[in-house]
Write an enzyme that holds these catalytic residues in place. Structure first.
Site: not given
Ligand SMILES: NC(=O)c1ccc[n+]([C@@H]2O[C@H](COP(=O)([O-])OP(=O)(O)OC[C@H]3O[C@@H](n4cnc5c(N)ncnc54)[C@H](O)[C@@H]3O)[C@@H](O)[C@H]2O)c1
Ligand SMILES: C[C@@H](O)[C@H](N)C(=O)O
Length: 373
Positions: A63-64, A66-67, A89-90, A195
């Site tokens: 949860g910490l 981007q989203l 975990i942060r 990924y």
């Molecule tokens: N941001 C985007 O553009 C985007 C687009 C498509 C899908 N998504 C999906 O949405 C979700 C959230 O994306 P985001 O951008 O917030 O990702 P992010 O990389 O910003 O955050 C991921 C979080 O996962 C945590 N993490 C890593 N290892 C872990 C563990 N062992 N246990 C618990 N937490 C752990 C990290 O500390 C981090 O805070 C992801 O599943 C991503 O694939 C994001």
């Molecule tokens: C598209 C999305 O999954 C993510 N922002 C990435 O670029 O990996």
């Protein structure tokens, strides 16, 4: 017909009719835990009355990133501050720590995850932990562990405790052999990043648990998400967030992709709203468990052009990173989300001009505050 066999058939029929046509089998041994309990037969009875909605107890993993913080604040408005638990975990910032419940949770630790779900009487789980596309390629074994083993833990805990589970997928779940313009929900999926492979795995495993065990699994394939008050976590689409930050801060932006790179994108508010909407959609309106959702699609040159309307002195240069460029070139250019629009009424609010105005307003006000201080 012997009575026992007849009763078994009736029980089986009842299970199937409650579970919207999916088969409710006995869970694998780890899911049974110490209680030898089967998944509740109404685990995917997916309709939400107001009183039920008010009782949701939500856990967000990862949860910490981007989203997650935005999702927590969005869901807290709906379910109440104390009913939405952020985990990661942060270490959280003070602001995040003070804004609602936060808990340490490593999704690779199955028992800890189960303890959190049980002790907090969790009913909905949003599984956001992941390594994104670019950082995943730089650390494949960690990405494999977090994105695949972690998902297995989450699926088992969710099935064992009858949770409604949301797992986001991505445009990155498609690859160079998928149709790119547009990309429909159902087509060839042969991604070439760890990924993408892990996200196709998540889609398939979630749907398998849904059909086999009645797990209430839902998945949206997000576009690249653009947010103002949170930083991207190492994805290929990060540039579409960074350009705003740099435009306001330094007036210069060096982009790591070619100007004609076209990708689907979405503003975070639309993304979070879609996530709650699909979780609250009546089960009978959902013809699928994994949907594309989309808002806009633009090239880097088009994005830069729109930003230049507001900041004419912005200088954009290109220094292409071949790894990220290869990933972007294998992803959809336009996402077909007609099923989401038809089934549960998905509709985006933000197109490119509104997105740019909103982002620049946020960063402009941030930088004015910084200057004043
Ligand atoms: N941001 C985007 O553009 C985007 C687009 C498509 C899908 N998504 C999906 O949405 C979700 C959230 O994306 P985001 O951008 O917030 O990702 P992010 O990389 O910003 O955050 C991921 C979080 O996962 C945590 N993490 C890593 N290892 C872990 C563990 N062992 N246990 C618990 N937490 C752990 C990290 O500390 C981090 O805070 C992801 O599943 C991503 O694939 C994001
Ligand atoms: C598209 C999305 O999954 C993510 N922002 C990435 O670029 O990996």
């Amino acid at each position: 017909m012997p009575v026992v066999r007849m009763l078994r058939q009736v029980a089986c029929w009842m299970l199937q009719s409650r579970a919207c046509g999916c088969r409710a089998s006995v869970l694998p041994s780890r899911l049974l835990g110490t209680s030898s309990r089967q998944i509740p037969t109404d685990a995917n009875f997916h309709s939400t009355s107001f009183s039920e909605a008010d009782q949701q107890r939500v856990l967000i993993t990862g949860g910490l990133g981007q989203l997650g913080v935005g999702l927590a604040s969005f869901l807290r408005k709906r379910f109440g501050k104390d009913n939405v638990i952020l985990s990661d975990i942060r270490k959280p910032s003070e602001h995040v720590f003070l804004s609602g419940p936060f808990i340490y949770s490593d999704i690779l630790d199955y028992k800890n995850l189960r303890e959190i779900v049980v002790n907090n009487r969790i009913t909905w789980l949003f599984h956001y932990s992941a390594l994104l596309s670019a950082v995943g390629e730089a650390n494949v074994s960690l990405a494999r562990a977090v994105n695949i083993t972690g998902l297995h833990n989450v699926l088992d805990v969710a099935a064992e405790h009858g949770l409604r589970l949301f797992v986001p997928s991505t445009i990155g779940a498609f690859g160079p052999t998928s149709p790119r313009n547009p990309t429909p929900d159902l087509c060839i999926q042969r991604p070439r990043t760890i990924y993408g492979v892990s996200k196709v795995h998540a889609e398939l495993m979630g749907e398998y648990y849904y059909y086999q065990y009645g797990l209430d699994f839902l998945c949206l394939r997000y576009s690249g998400i653009i947010s103002a008050d949170s930083q991207p976590g190492g994805g290929t689409t990060d540039y579409a967030v960074q350009i705003f930050h740099e435009a306001v801060k330094s007036g210069r932006f060096e982009c790591n992709l070619k100007p004609d790179t076209r990708l689907p994108m979405m503003y975070i508010d639309d993304c979070l709203r879609a996530t709650l909407e699909v979780m609250e959609a009546p089960a009978e309106s959902l013809s699928m468990r994994t949907y594309n959702i989309s808002a806009m699609s633009f090239t880097l040159a088009e994005l830069a052009q729109e930003v230049l309307k507001h900041i004419p002195e912005l200088q954009v240069t290109y220094n292409v990173d071949p790894v990220r460029q290869a990933i972007a070139d294998s992803w959809p250019m336009n996402f077909d989300d007609s099923n989401a629009r038809k089934d549960w009424g998905w509709k985006h609010d933000f197109d490119l001009p509104e997105l740019v105005t909103t982002m620049l307003n946020f960063h402009g006000s941030e930088s004015r505050v910084a200057q004043a201080n």
